[in-house]
Design an enzyme around this catalytic site. Structure first.
Site, short mmCIF file in Angstrom:
data_model
loop_
_atom_site.label_atom_id
_atom_site.label_comp_id
_atom_site.label_asym_id
_atom_site.label_seq_id
_atom_site.Cartn_x
_atom_site.Cartn_y
_atom_site.Cartn_z
N LYS A 44 0.84 -1.21 0.00
CA LYS A 44 0.00 0.00 0.00
C LYS A 44 0.87 1.25 0.00
O LYS A 44 2.08 1.17 0.24
CB LYS A 44 -0.93 -0.02 1.22
CG LYS A 44 -0.20 -0.05 2.55
CD LYS A 44 -1.15 -0.42 3.68
CE LYS A 44 -0.40 -0.46 4.99
NZ LYS A 44 -1.24 -1.01 6.07
N ARG A 139 -10.92 -0.82 14.75
CA ARG A 139 -10.74 -0.04 13.52
C ARG A 139 -11.70 -0.67 12.51
O ARG A 139 -12.86 -0.32 12.49
CB ARG A 139 -9.27 -0.05 13.09
CG ARG A 139 -8.91 1.06 12.17
CD ARG A 139 -7.42 1.13 11.90
NE ARG A 139 -6.88 -0.10 11.29
CZ ARG A 139 -5.65 -0.21 10.81
NH1 ARG A 139 -4.81 0.78 10.88
NH2 ARG A 139 -5.24 -1.33 10.25
N TYR A 271 16.23 28.85 11.56
CA TYR A 271 14.99 29.49 12.05
C TYR A 271 14.85 29.31 13.56
O TYR A 271 15.10 28.22 14.09
CB TYR A 271 13.78 28.85 11.39
CG TYR A 271 13.56 29.28 9.96
CD1 TYR A 271 13.32 30.62 9.64
CD2 TYR A 271 13.57 28.34 8.94
CE1 TYR A 271 13.11 31.00 8.32
CE2 TYR A 271 13.34 28.72 7.63
CZ TYR A 271 13.12 30.06 7.32
OH TYR A 271 12.91 30.43 6.02
N MET A 319 12.33 24.28 5.03
CA MET A 319 11.57 23.65 3.95
C MET A 319 12.48 22.90 2.98
O MET A 319 12.18 21.78 2.56
CB MET A 319 10.75 24.69 3.19
CG MET A 319 9.90 24.09 2.10
SD MET A 319 9.00 25.32 1.13
CE MET A 319 7.63 25.69 2.20
#
Ligand SMILES: *Cc1c(COP(=O)(O)O)cnc(C)c1O
Length: 376
Positions: A44, A139, A271, A319
């Protein structure tokens, strides 16, 4: 020139990992004098980020393949996979039933809604169906009190020519770290499915790699295991490395240094100025950031390899970039090779652990903008 970053997918590693799992199943079946389980190689999420068709090509030894998405299933058929192909969540609407029949798919059936759709369908040929039990995870699956009735309806569908093979399945919540909880789920499964005909499919990677666990399931003589993560060379267990399990990383995320500088005491990095140097040091900027799929939550100290030397990242992941400590790598310069995870670097599980997640998430999350290289 494209940015110097790539994800290399190793088909030999994928083959090796499947071989390792199958060898372990052979030895546990010999020890227990049982027929060896068959393997659904779980693919998957684009084969956990490795590329569906890469994995399909490498998993030719598996008896079956399993995924969620109809489009992925159709791609596998079109690529020539003629063996069993399981849709782990089954179908979502009546049109899917016709497609599943057309492409000869095996489907999980986990709700009454699906059973109703199936009983009302007129597929061109019968489907293979695994009826899923909710053995505790809450689930997917029928509650134990409803399971036998659901199975009876699936048997009616079988009698009506809508279903060919019928089987029983469930899924473990804690196979990686809680043997008691898993034993309780096994007890619910064995009790609820007692006497119902059909093969059994229960074990994910952690359960498949827990020695002999599969033999404690009723119907062990006709069983399918469903390993996923281990086939990609990551560990399903928090405390056991993939290496210790004999697995090899199939995905390597690598980049290069695009800038190197020396900073002094009190100088900060990145940052938020999250890291401050307490002495002079060399640092390097790596062409990999969270938009490439590297976890933004990775803190200072997360392992990384530069020029073959293991070091750490510093400060906040940006990023498109992150910063590596070059103290231990005096020879490092612009163009030096960096391994974020995989072969020649830290394991994806180590990076995941440092970042508060699991290898699964990182493997699946490598961004489309990162070029894939395939080692045949
Ligand atoms: C993803 C999945 C698996 C494989 O799980 P791993 O932990 O990756 O081995 C098996 N069964 C089902 C139903 C799944 O969704």
């Amino acid at each position: 020139m494209p940015r110097p970053i790539s994800a290399t997918i190793s088909l030999p590693a994928l083959r090796h990992n499947l071989g390792t799992v199958m060898a372990q199943l052979v030895s546990s079946s010999v020890a227990a004098r049982r027929t060896m389980p068959q393997v659904w190689a779980v693919m998957k999420a684009d084969a956990y980020g490795h590329g569906l068709l890469n994995a399909l090509g490498a998993f030719g030894q598996a008896q079956g393949v399993a995924m969620l998405d109809m489009n992925e299933a159709v791609r596998c058929r079109q690529a020539g996979w003629t063996g069993p192909l399981l849709l782990l969540e089954g179908f979502f609407d009546p049109a899917d039933i016709l497609l599943a029949a057309h492409y000869e798919l095996t489907v999980a059936v986990h709700t009454q809604e699906q059973l109703d759709m199936l009983l009302a369908a007129r597929p061109a040929r019968p489907l293979d169906v695994f009826v899923k039990l909710n053995s505790g995870m809450n689930r997917l699956g029928f509650a134990p009190k409803d399971y036998r009735q659901a199975y009876g309806q699936a048997q009616q569908a079988q009698a009506a020519g809508l279903v060919r093979h019928l089987g029983k399945m469930t899924h473990f919540a804690c196979a990686d770290d809680n043997h008691e909880a898993t034993a309780a789920q096994i007890a619910v499964f064995n009790q609820t499915t007692d006497g119902l005909p059909g093969s059994v499919s229960v074990c994910n990677s952690a359960a498949t790699l827990t020695d002999g666990l599969w033999t404690t399931l009723t119907g062990a003589d006709s069983q399918w295991v469903r390993p996923g993560i281990c086939l990609y060379g990551a560990s399903p267990f928090a405390g056991v490395s993939a290496d210790a399990l004999g697995l090899r990383p199939a995905q390597t995320l690598a980049a290069e240094l695009i800038s190197v500088r020396t900073i002094g005491v009190g100088d900060a990095v990145g940052y938020g100025y999250l890291y401050t140097a307490d002495g002079p040091m060399r640092i390097g900027v790596v062409a990999c950031g969270y938009a490439d799929g590297y976890p933004r939550h990775a803190p200072t100290g997360t392992p990384i390899t530069v020029d073959g030397v293991r070091t750490r990242i510093l400060g906040r992941v940006s990023m498109d970039m992150l910063v590596a400590d070059l103290t231990a790598v005096p020879q490092a310069r612009v163009g030096s090779k960096v391994v974020l995870w995989g072969r020649g670097g830290p394991s994806v599980d180590e990076v995941a652990h440092a970042s508060g997640t699991i290898g699964y998430e990182l493997l699946c999350a490598v961004a489309p903008r990162v070029p894939r290289l395939v080692v045949q």
